[in-house]
Scaffold this motif. Structure first.
Motif, PDB file in Angstrom:
ATOM      1  N   TYR A 266       1.123  -1.222   0.021  1.00 56.03           N
ATOM      2  CA  TYR A 266      -0.088   0.128   0.087  1.00 56.03           C
ATOM      3  C   TYR A 266       0.883   1.286   0.087  1.00 56.03           C
ATOM      4  O   TYR A 266       1.451   0.982   1.058  1.00 56.03           O
TER       5      TYR A 266
ATOM      6  N   TYR B 167       0.418   6.056  -0.422  1.00 56.68           N
ATOM      7  CA  TYR B 167      -0.612   7.154  -0.470  1.00 56.68           C
ATOM      8  C   TYR B 167       0.416   8.333  -0.424  1.00 56.68           C
ATOM      9  O   TYR B 167       1.703   8.315  -0.695  1.00 56.68           O
TER      10      TYR B 167
ATOM     11  N   TYR C   1       0.359  12.353   0.564  1.00 55.25           N
ATOM     12  CA  TYR C   1      -0.817  13.382   0.943  1.00 55.25           C
ATOM     13  C   TYR C   1      -0.287  14.740   1.301  1.00 55.25           C
ATOM     14  O   TYR C   1       0.798  14.494   0.788  1.00 55.25           O
TER      15      TYR C   1
ATOM     16  N   LEU D 161      -5.409  13.395   2.306  1.00 49.73           N
ATOM     17  CA  LEU D 161      -5.328  12.139   1.428  1.00 49.73           C
ATOM     18  C   LEU D 161      -5.503  12.878   0.051  1.00 49.73           C
ATOM     19  O   LEU D 161      -6.866  12.946  -0.279  1.00 49.73           O
TER      20      LEU D 161
ATOM     21  N   GLY E  14      -4.272  -1.618   5.001  1.00 49.11           N
ATOM     22  CA  GLY E  14      -4.262  -1.022   3.663  1.00 49.11           C
ATOM     23  C   GLY E  14      -5.166  -0.054   3.856  1.00 49.11           C
ATOM     24  O   GLY E  14      -5.282   1.217   3.120  1.00 49.11           O
TER      25      GLY E  14
ATOM     26  N   ALA F 205      -6.465   4.247   4.308  1.00 46.77           N
ATOM     27  CA  ALA F 205      -5.794   5.252   4.655  1.00 46.77           C
ATOM     28  C   ALA F 205      -5.792   5.761   5.950  1.00 46.77           C
ATOM     29  O   ALA F 205      -6.820   5.623   6.546  1.00 46.77           O
ATOM     30  N   LEU F 206      -5.445   6.767   6.357  1.00 49.77           N
ATOM     31  CA  LEU F 206      -4.991   7.350   8.062  1.00 49.77           C
ATOM     32  C   LEU F 206      -6.039   8.518   7.120  1.00 49.77           C
ATOM     33  O   LEU F 206      -6.392   9.189   6.833  1.00 49.77           O
TER      34      LEU F 206
END
Lengths: 110, 114
Positions: free
Chosen positions: A31, A33, A35, A45, B99, B101-102
């Motif tokens: 995973y 991400y 931000y 996000l 997995g 998101a925060l």
């Protein structure tokens, strides 16, 4: 292990220019991400990926595109930069629950 | 939808004093809870996390937090702060699924002075 790295660390763009931010991780995490961090707003996000070849939109995706062609890399693109995209951008990766963050890219759009 | 509220945007304290940084969350499902610290011009570092089990969680640098399900809170505490604890602290939640998101709070700036 380098962990999560981001390139570049700083960038100044003019309105309308394009650029790509690179995030790389060497932890074999599934995973990843992107931000953005703005004063008084915490981190929000932009896009995320649950595996190679997959991407999904987050809370604030407008004006950004992403790609995850390789498991270890997650690219964030700005096709036509706007002053509202002035921010600090953080990439993160995770295996299950804990996210590991890169050092950030400080982007200024004039 | 989940949300996180950090009740204080700035907390000034003197060195060696105790501190509590407050965090409340809203969620209709079970969550995982995290505290991250960000030193000036650096990325985020995990202080501690609650996934399950004991509601009192100990982290790095002498910090601890207590998960209170009934009050939907996850306050961060340290009994005696140092100048070097000056930083921004973020509370974050995620769904209890790998997995995801925060979701971050807006942050609390802890300023420790002598």
């Amino acid at each position: 292990n380098a962990g999560v790295t981001q390139t570049p660390k700083f960038r100044v763009l003019k309105t309308g220019q394009s650029m790509t931010l690179l995030c790389a991780q060497d932890m074999n995490h599934e995973y990843m991400y992107w931000y953005r961090q703005d004063p008084g707003m915490g981190l929000r996000l932009i896009h995320y990926s649950v595996g190679e070849g997959t991407t999904a939109k987050g809370e604030v995706p407008d004006g950004y595109n992403v790609s995850r062609l390789k498991k270890q890399n997650f690219l964030l693109g700005l096709e036509s930069a706007a002053p509202s995209q002035t921010s600090v951008y953080f990439c993160a990766s995770s295996w299950k629950y804990e996210q590991y963050f890169g050092p950030g890219t400080r982007l200024t759009v004039t | 939808a989940q949300s996180v509220t950090q009740l204080d945007s700035q907390v000034p304290v003197f060195e060696e004093a105790p501190v509590e940084l407050r965090c409340n969350y809203s969620s209709s499902v079970s969550v995982y809870l995290f505290w991250y610290v960000q030193y000036p011009n650096q990325g985020l570092q995990l202080l501690l996390k609650y996934l399950s089990g004991s509601t009192l969680v100990k982290g790095i640098n002498g910090f601890e937090a207590e998960f209170n399900k009934s009050q939907t809170s996850f306050h961060l505490r340290k009994p005696s702060v140092h100048i070097s604890d000056t930083a921004e602290y973020f509370c974050a939640v995620s769904f209890n699924q790998a997995g995801t998101a925060l979701i971050f709070g807006k942050g609390t700036t802890l300023s420790v002075s002598s």
